[in-house]
Design a protein around this motif. Structure first.
Motif: not given
Length: 108
Positions: A53-81
């Motif tokens: 759809g035209g999203l630049a690779l560096g931008v897409a991958y950067g956002i994907w990685a950053a938000v993914g890391v943040a959400l995974t860390a927060l969810a693992s805190r809640v779900l797995f203590k």
């Protein structure tokens, strides 16, 4: 629409990673592996659509990685203590700042 595809990529990748954590537990149901495979395939499919759809690779991958890391860390805190220390939170903030710099740099 590309941003919705990117959001789909992020959410399915996080779901797959959390499923991987569950699948790795001793005695875990084999169904968790289906969630792992399905989630990662869907994540790359959504990422492909975002890039098509035209999203630049560096931008897409950067956002994907950053938000993914943040959400995974927060969810693992809640779900797995799992721990979420101040240093870890600082790391998440620094990752977000780095992605912001990439985004701002891409617009120039």
């Amino acid at each position: 629409m590309t941003w919705l595809y990117l959001a789909g990529a992020i959410l399915t990748e996080v779901a797959a990673t959390l499923s991987l954590r569950m699948a790795a537990q001793p005695g875990a149901a084999k169904a968790w592996w289906a969630g792992v495979g399905t989630g990662y395939v869907a994540a790359f499919g959504f990422l492909t659509l975002a890039l098509s759809g035209g999203l630049a690779l560096g931008v897409a991958y950067g956002i994907w990685a950053a938000v993914g890391v943040a959400l995974t860390a927060l969810a693992s805190r809640v779900l797995f203590k799992e721990p979420l220390t101040k240093v870890m939170l600082l790391g998440i903030v620094l990752i977000a700042a780095g992605v912001l710099c990439i985004e701002l740099g891409a617009s120039h």
